[in-house]
Design an enzyme around this catalytic site. Structure first.
Site, short mmCIF file in Angstrom:
data_model
loop_
_atom_site.label_atom_id
_atom_site.label_comp_id
_atom_site.label_asym_id
_atom_site.label_seq_id
_atom_site.Cartn_x
_atom_site.Cartn_y
_atom_site.Cartn_z
N GLU A 194 0.84 -1.19 0.00
CA GLU A 194 0.00 0.00 0.00
C GLU A 194 0.88 1.24 0.00
O GLU A 194 2.03 1.20 0.39
CB GLU A 194 -0.89 0.04 1.25
CG GLU A 194 -1.99 -0.98 1.26
CD GLU A 194 -3.01 -0.74 2.37
OE1 GLU A 194 -3.05 0.37 2.94
OE2 GLU A 194 -3.77 -1.67 2.66
N HIS A 196 -4.86 6.54 -0.39
CA HIS A 196 -4.06 5.34 -0.19
C HIS A 196 -4.57 4.24 -1.11
O HIS A 196 -5.64 4.36 -1.71
CB HIS A 196 -4.04 4.90 1.28
CG HIS A 196 -5.28 4.24 1.77
ND1 HIS A 196 -6.42 4.93 2.12
CD2 HIS A 196 -5.56 2.94 1.99
CE1 HIS A 196 -7.34 4.08 2.55
NE2 HIS A 196 -6.85 2.86 2.47
N HIS A 237 -5.37 0.04 -2.02
CA HIS A 237 -5.75 -1.28 -1.54
C HIS A 237 -5.31 -2.28 -2.61
O HIS A 237 -6.03 -2.50 -3.59
CB HIS A 237 -7.26 -1.38 -1.33
CG HIS A 237 -7.74 -0.79 -0.05
ND1 HIS A 237 -9.06 -0.85 0.33
CD2 HIS A 237 -7.09 -0.15 0.95
CE1 HIS A 237 -9.21 -0.26 1.51
NE2 HIS A 237 -8.02 0.19 1.90
N ASP A 277 -9.22 2.10 8.23
CA ASP A 277 -9.34 3.31 7.41
C ASP A 277 -10.29 4.32 8.06
O ASP A 277 -9.99 5.51 8.14
CB ASP A 277 -9.86 2.99 6.01
CG ASP A 277 -8.89 2.18 5.17
OD1 ASP A 277 -7.67 2.22 5.44
OD2 ASP A 277 -9.37 1.51 4.23
#
Length: 123
Positions: free
Chosen positions: A25, A71, A73, A84
């Protein structure tokens, strides 16, 4: 701060960052100008792993234009996890998740409470 859109160049950059970081990530801080998400800051000390990414809150910019986070995944699930939802309020109100396989439609925006939020893509 009311965000009404995101620059196409920023979405393209985020998707590329997802591809380049895969299978790990990535995470960064989103900034806005005039209600448009237009920039990502990568903070010193940020760590990306296969199942998570973390940043040091002490490194957050002291800037009124910080709007949220972005971000990836790598598993392709473009929904916020419980981690999150706990992270989102600490970095702002708008959050982009980029998912594998990092194509032009493999992203979504969420509010700080984890609810989906639509954004116009601005050329």
């Amino acid at each position: 701060m009311n965000i009404r859109g995101i620059r196409q160049e920023l979405i393209s950059l985020l998707l590329e960052m997802g591809r380049e970081s895969h299978p790990n990530e990535f995470v960064g801080v989103l900034k806005e100008r005039n209600g448009i998400l237009n920039e990502i800051d990568l903070l010193p000390g940020t760590v990306g792993r296969e199942n998570s990414a973390s940043l040091f809150y002490d490194m957050m910019p002291l800037d009124t234009h910080v709007a949220g986070s972005a971000h990836s995944h790598p598993n392709g699930v473009i929904q916020p996890s419980l981690a999150d939802v706990n992270f989102f309020p600490r970095t702002g109100r708008y959050h982009i998740i980029i998912g594998y396989p990092y194509g032009k439609d493999n992203w979504k925006c969420f509010t700080a409470d984890g609810e989906p939020c639509s954004l116009d893509v601005i050329s």
